[in-house]
Motif scaffolding. Structure first.
Motif, PDB file in Angstrom:
ATOM      1  N   PRO A  14       0.021  -4.210  10.846  1.00 17.37           N
ATOM      2  CA  PRO A  14       0.588  -2.971  11.392  1.00 17.37           C
ATOM      3  C   PRO A  14       2.091  -3.010  11.685  1.00 17.37           C
ATOM      4  CG  PRO A  14      -0.425  -4.202  13.144  1.00 17.37           C
ATOM      5  CD  PRO A  14      -0.671  -4.991  11.892  1.00 17.37           C
ATOM      6  N   ALA A  15       2.830  -3.956  11.123  1.00 15.61           N
ATOM      7  CA  ALA A  15       4.277  -3.944  11.333  1.00 15.61           C
ATOM      8  C   ALA A  15       4.869  -2.632  10.824  1.00 15.61           C
ATOM      9  CB  ALA A  15       4.933  -5.114  10.603  1.00 15.61           C
ATOM     10  N   GLY A  16       5.801  -2.091  11.585  1.00 18.07           N
ATOM     11  CA  GLY A  16       6.534  -0.912  11.141  1.00 18.07           C
ATOM     12  C   GLY A  16       7.937  -1.302  10.738  1.00 18.07           C
ATOM     13  N   GLY A  17       8.766  -0.300  10.438  1.00 17.61           N
ATOM     14  CA  GLY A  17      10.144  -0.578  10.074  1.00 17.61           C
ATOM     15  C   GLY A  17      10.300  -0.879   8.591  1.00 17.61           C
ATOM     16  N   PRO A  18      11.530  -1.136   8.163  1.00 21.14           N
ATOM     17  CA  PRO A  18      11.808  -1.287   6.733  1.00 21.14           C
ATOM     18  C   PRO A  18      11.287  -2.577   6.111  1.00 21.14           C
ATOM     19  CG  PRO A  18      13.791  -1.715   8.020  1.00 21.14           C
ATOM     20  CD  PRO A  18      12.758  -1.193   8.981  1.00 21.14           C
ATOM     21  N   GLY A  19      11.130  -3.653   6.899  1.00 15.44           N
ATOM     22  CA  GLY A  19      10.769  -4.943   6.326  1.00 15.44           C
ATOM     23  C   GLY A  19       9.414  -4.972   5.647  1.00 15.44           C
ATOM     24  N   VAL A  20       8.517  -4.102   6.055  1.00 13.53           N
ATOM     25  CA  VAL A  20       7.150  -4.138   5.539  1.00 13.53           C
ATOM     26  C   VAL A  20       6.980  -3.339   4.251  1.00 13.53           C
ATOM     27  CG1 VAL A  20       6.348  -2.131   6.847  1.00 13.53           C
ATOM     28  CG2 VAL A  20       4.724  -3.931   6.233  1.00 13.53           C
ATOM     29  N   GLN A  21       7.839  -2.363   4.020  1.00 17.96           N
ATOM     30  CA  GLN A  21       7.599  -1.383   2.968  1.00 17.96           C
ATOM     31  C   GLN A  21       7.582  -1.983   1.562  1.00 17.96           C
ATOM     32  OE1 GLN A  21       6.967   1.892   3.274  1.00 17.96           O
ATOM     33  NE2 GLN A  21       7.072   1.873   5.496  1.00 17.96           N
ATOM     34  N   ARG A  22       8.546  -2.829   1.243  1.00 18.84           N
ATOM     35  CA  ARG A  22       8.750  -3.291  -0.136  1.00 18.84           C
ATOM     36  C   ARG A  22       7.484  -3.936  -0.717  1.00 18.84           C
ATOM     37  NH1 ARG A  22      12.836  -4.554  -3.735  1.00 18.84           N
ATOM     38  NH2 ARG A  22      12.861  -6.593  -4.750  1.00 18.84           N
ATOM     39  N   TRP A  23       6.957  -4.947  -0.015  1.00 25.19           N
ATOM     40  CA  TRP A  23       5.827  -5.673  -0.597  1.00 25.19           C
ATOM     41  C   TRP A  23       4.488  -5.029  -0.311  1.00 25.19           C
ATOM     42  CZ3 TRP A  23       5.734  -8.715  -4.556  1.00 25.19           C
ATOM     43  CH2 TRP A  23       6.967  -9.210  -5.001  1.00 25.19           C
ATOM     44  N   LEU A  24       4.392  -4.240   0.714  1.00 21.10           N
ATOM     45  CA  LEU A  24       3.186  -3.453   0.900  1.00 21.10           C
ATOM     46  C   LEU A  24       2.975  -2.541  -0.303  1.00 21.10           C
ATOM     47  CD1 LEU A  24       0.796  -2.319   2.533  1.00 21.10           C
ATOM     48  CD2 LEU A  24       2.442  -0.770   3.653  1.00 21.10           C
ATOM     49  N   LYS A  25       4.036  -1.894  -0.747  1.00 22.80           N
ATOM     50  CA  LYS A  25       3.926  -0.970  -1.880  1.00 22.80           C
ATOM     51  C   LYS A  25       3.769  -1.724  -3.197  1.00 22.80           C
ATOM     52  CE  LYS A  25       4.555   2.509   0.914  1.00 22.80           C
ATOM     53  NZ  LYS A  25       3.452   3.442   1.249  1.00 22.80           N
ATOM     54  N   PHE A  26       4.482  -2.845  -3.358  1.00 26.61           N
ATOM     55  CA  PHE A  26       4.299  -3.635  -4.575  1.00 26.61           C
ATOM     56  C   PHE A  26       2.840  -4.073  -4.708  1.00 26.61           C
ATOM     57  CE2 PHE A  26       8.959  -5.205  -4.976  1.00 26.61           C
ATOM     58  CZ  PHE A  26       9.234  -4.220  -5.922  1.00 26.61           C
ATOM     59  N   ILE A  27       2.276  -4.592  -3.638  1.00 26.07           N
ATOM     60  CA  ILE A  27       0.889  -5.062  -3.689  1.00 26.07           C
ATOM     61  C   ILE A  27      -0.065  -3.902  -3.916  1.00 26.07           C
ATOM     62  CG2 ILE A  27      -0.959  -6.115  -2.340  1.00 26.07           C
ATOM     63  CD1 ILE A  27       1.092  -8.114  -3.424  1.00 26.07           C
ATOM     64  N   LYS A  28       0.224  -2.770  -3.325  1.00 30.57           N
ATOM     65  CA  LYS A  28      -0.603  -1.573  -3.535  1.00 30.57           C
ATOM     66  C   LYS A  28      -0.768  -1.284  -5.025  1.00 30.57           C
ATOM     67  CE  LYS A  28      -0.425   3.457  -2.829  1.00 30.57           C
ATOM     68  NZ  LYS A  28       0.307   4.567  -2.162  1.00 30.57           N
ATOM     69  N   TYR A  29       0.335  -1.359  -5.778  1.00 29.90           N
ATOM     70  CA  TYR A  29       0.263  -1.041  -7.205  1.00 29.90           C
ATOM     71  C   TYR A  29      -0.082  -2.247  -8.067  1.00 29.90           C
ATOM     72  CZ  TYR A  29       1.963   3.577  -6.025  1.00 29.90           C
ATOM     73  OH  TYR A  29       2.068   4.835  -5.497  1.00 29.90           O
ATOM     74  N   LEU A  30       0.303  -3.449  -7.655  1.00 31.21           N
ATOM     75  CA  LEU A  30      -0.094  -4.644  -8.401  1.00 31.21           C
ATOM     76  C   LEU A  30      -1.606  -4.841  -8.375  1.00 31.21           C
ATOM     77  CD1 LEU A  30       2.601  -7.317  -7.415  1.00 31.21           C
ATOM     78  CD2 LEU A  30       2.200  -6.379  -9.696  1.00 31.21           C
ATOM     79  N   SER A  31      -2.257  -4.287  -7.347  1.00 33.01           N
ATOM     80  CA  SER A  31      -3.710  -4.450  -7.242  1.00 33.01           C
ATOM     81  C   SER A  31      -4.446  -3.754  -8.378  1.00 33.01           C
ATOM     82  CB  SER A  31      -4.208  -3.909  -5.897  1.00 33.01           C
ATOM     83  OG  SER A  31      -4.057  -2.497  -5.816  1.00 33.01           O
ATOM     84  N   HIS A  32      -3.752  -2.907  -9.134  1.00 32.63           N
ATOM     85  CA  HIS A  32      -4.351  -2.234 -10.286  1.00 32.63           C
ATOM     86  C   HIS A  32      -4.178  -3.043 -11.561  1.00 32.63           C
ATOM     87  CE1 HIS A  32      -5.067   1.227  -7.776  1.00 32.63           C
ATOM     88  NE2 HIS A  32      -3.777   1.404  -7.545  1.00 32.63           N
ATOM     89  N   TYR A  33      -3.403  -4.134 -11.488  1.00 32.94           N
ATOM     90  CA  TYR A  33      -3.221  -5.009 -12.639  1.00 32.94           C
ATOM     91  C   TYR A  33      -4.253  -6.143 -12.562  1.00 32.94           C
ATOM     92  CZ  TYR A  33       1.289  -2.667 -13.451  1.00 32.94           C
ATOM     93  OH  TYR A  33       2.284  -1.743 -13.702  1.00 32.94           O
ATOM     94  N   ASN A  34      -4.255  -6.987 -13.569  1.00 36.37           N
ATOM     95  CA  ASN A  34      -5.260  -8.051 -13.651  1.00 36.37           C
ATOM     96  C   ASN A  34      -4.805  -9.296 -12.902  1.00 36.37           C
ATOM     97  OD1 ASN A  34      -7.075  -6.546 -15.252  1.00 36.37           O
ATOM     98  ND2 ASN A  34      -5.898  -7.039 -17.095  1.00 36.37           N
ATOM     99  N   TYR A  35      -4.751  -9.192 -11.573  1.00 37.98           N
ATOM    100  CA  TYR A  35      -4.382 -10.325 -10.740  1.00 37.98           C
ATOM    101  C   TYR A  35      -5.444 -10.532  -9.662  1.00 37.98           C
ATOM    102  CZ  TYR A  35       0.356  -9.627 -12.606  1.00 37.98           C
ATOM    103  OH  TYR A  35       1.451  -9.482 -13.426  1.00 37.98           O
ATOM    104  N   ASP A  36      -5.651 -11.793  -9.333  1.00 32.23           N
ATOM    105  CA  ASP A  36      -6.360 -12.120  -8.096  1.00 32.23           C
ATOM    106  C   ASP A  36      -5.289 -12.303  -7.031  1.00 32.23           C
ATOM    107  OD1 ASP A  36      -8.947 -12.092  -9.143  1.00 32.23           O
ATOM    108  OD2 ASP A  36      -8.767 -14.152  -9.867  1.00 32.23           O
ATOM    109  N   ILE A  37      -5.150 -11.332  -6.146  1.00 26.41           N
ATOM    110  CA  ILE A  37      -4.033 -11.299  -5.204  1.00 26.41           C
ATOM    111  C   ILE A  37      -4.456 -11.815  -3.843  1.00 26.41           C
ATOM    112  CG2 ILE A  37      -2.378  -9.813  -4.008  1.00 26.41           C
ATOM    113  CD1 ILE A  37      -2.474  -7.925  -6.402  1.00 26.41           C
ATOM    114  N   THR A  38      -3.655 -12.724  -3.315  1.00 26.24           N
ATOM    115  CA  THR A  38      -3.821 -13.213  -1.953  1.00 26.24           C
ATOM    116  C   THR A  38      -2.521 -12.982  -1.202  1.00 26.24           C
ATOM    117  OG1 THR A  38      -5.393 -14.926  -2.637  1.00 26.24           O
ATOM    118  CG2 THR A  38      -4.303 -15.213  -0.502  1.00 26.24           C
TER     119      THR A  38
END
Length: 429
Positions: A14-38
């Motif tokens: 639940p972190a807010g602010g700018p630091g969380v946005q970049r990779w939260l969104k990258f992971i959101k869309y990378l999850s549709h690719y063929n990766y096992d994401i941790t």
């Protein structure tokens, strides 16, 4: 078999602010690719800002590992909880109290590269049996101590693929001057930075300036993938209803105090009765006490609507409903490389931008290339005043319409993630 992708990040909902946005969104869309994401995150972080609404963007088909972290901010908070939270948010007073001076000295010289350094060994211990030759690890900073996780794992397994993502520079970041670093501490920062730059397989940065800086320090390949936005571009081009609002959305630091803007607004309210009756200054986000004091000193407090920190959805709504968006960067050579993440959401809102910053700032290039507004240096007072007055006259005629931003879809998080996926595959090969 899917490829194993491991992200190590301090900031996560639940972190807010700018630091969380970049990779939260990258992971959101990378999850549709063929990766096992941790995703590896702190178990008990002391986040300065919390925004639970961002939890909805966390994909269900990823694994999350929570590793306990000892946060020095908790015991530093015994000196002053309010002041400690301000320091965590990057709000550094120009005239700090003796307690703040002590906290800054401890932060700068006893926790290198930052106060989360103690988390590194715990994360390495958790991951050392999970990574292998078919894994790729991504570390993102700040906090730049996260990169030391990648450095240690790379030493253990040289075939491991590692991408180090720098959302901000390291040793050249402006606030380093406020940390009262000793010569020994400064050299240690520089040494650690160099080791990370040289050991990773690829560097990922958010600005051309940072790419140019790192290119003088290392031969490691560097790619620029900017921050972006994750919303539909505002389709409304007509002028929003209501007052002549000038809005700054996001953190406003003491060093980012735009006295030239306050002076211009004071003069316009004194010289132009129509401007005085229609003008409103809107702030949304964490701001320093010095900013609010300056607004009061310039007799602008009666025009101020201060929302404080707001959730992400509210922030974007405020962007779309304003007449002019303010993008303010510190007037320093050290900040030329900084491109605030909010710039791209500003673009998506399609409201005209007034940007203030140092000469040769990358935000100047970004704003002008997108045809999204106008940029001014801090010594261009009359030009700034004329521009605001021109926009106000457009407003009176209901002509302060939305910008025809050029090709802003390239900054949508989905499109940026496509570019990131290409980079990941290149590194894997």
């Amino acid at each position: 078999m899917n490829k194993s992708l491991i992200l190590v990040t301090y900031y996560w909902p639940p972190a807010g602010g700018p630091g969380v946005q970049r990779w939260l969104k990258f992971i959101k869309y990378l999850s549709h690719y063929n990766y096992d994401i941790t995703v590896v995150i702190p178990e008990n972080p002391d986040y300065p800002v919390v925004d639970s609404s961002l939890n909805s963007d966390v994909p269900e088909n990823i694994s999350i590992i929570k590793v306990p972290i000892a946060e020095p901010s908790r015991w530093l908070g015994k000196l002053s909880r309010k002041r400690t939270k301000k320091l965590q948010r990057g709000i550094l007073d120009k005239q700090p109290s003796w307690k703040e001076k002590i906290a800054l000295f401890i932060r700068g010289n006893f926790f290198i590269p930052d106060a989360r350094i103690g988390w590194k060994n715990r994360v390495v211990k958790k991951l050392r049996d999970r990574v292998n030759d078919s894994s790729i690890i991504i570390t993102t900073g700040p906090p730049h101590s996260v990169h030391l996780v990648g450095l240690e794992l790379k030493r253990m397994l040289s075939q491991l693929k590692w991408i180090a993502d720098f959302r901000d520079p390291w040793t050249t970041i402006g606030y380093h001057k406020s940390l009262r670093l000793t010569r020994i501490a400064r050299r240690k920062h520089e040494s650690l930075e160099q080791k990370v730059l040289d050991a990773c397989d690829h560097l990922l940065v958010t600005s051309e300036h940072t790419k140019q800086e790192f290119a003088t320090k290392t031969h490691t390949p560097i790619r620029v993938i900017t921050n972006g936005f994750d919303r539909a571009v505002n389709s409304m081009t007509q002028q929003p209803p209501g007052a002549f609002t000038m809005s700054h959305i996001g953190t406003l630091l003491s060093d980012r105090n735009p006295h030239v803007l306050w002076q211009v607004l004071l003069e316009l309210t004194q010289e132009n009765e129509l401007f005085k009756s229609h003008f409103k200054l809107v702030l949304a986000g964490n701001g320093s006490d010095e900013i609010l004091k300056s607004i009061k000193d310039y007799n602008l407090d009666s025009y101020l609507e201060n929302h404080g920190y707001v959730k992400h959805d509210v922030a974007y709504s405020l962007m779309k409903s304003t007449q002019l968006l303010l993008l303010i960067e510190i007037d320093s050579k050290d900040t030329q490389a900084i491109v605030p993440g909010k710039l791209f959401e500003y673009l998506a809102s399609r409201r005209p931008i007034i940007a203030l910053g140092p000469s040769n700032a990358e935000i100047k290039t970004r704003v002008e290339k997108a045809k999204a507004g106008s940029f001014f240096t801090y010594d261009a007072k009359q030009d700034l005043k004329n521009h605001i007055l021109s926009r106000f006259n457009d407003y009176l005629e209901n002509k302060n319409t939305g910008i025809d931003a050029t090709d802003i879809e390239q900054f949508h998080r989905k499109n940026l993630t496509h570019r990131l996926n290409q980079l990941i595959n290149e590194v894997w090969e």
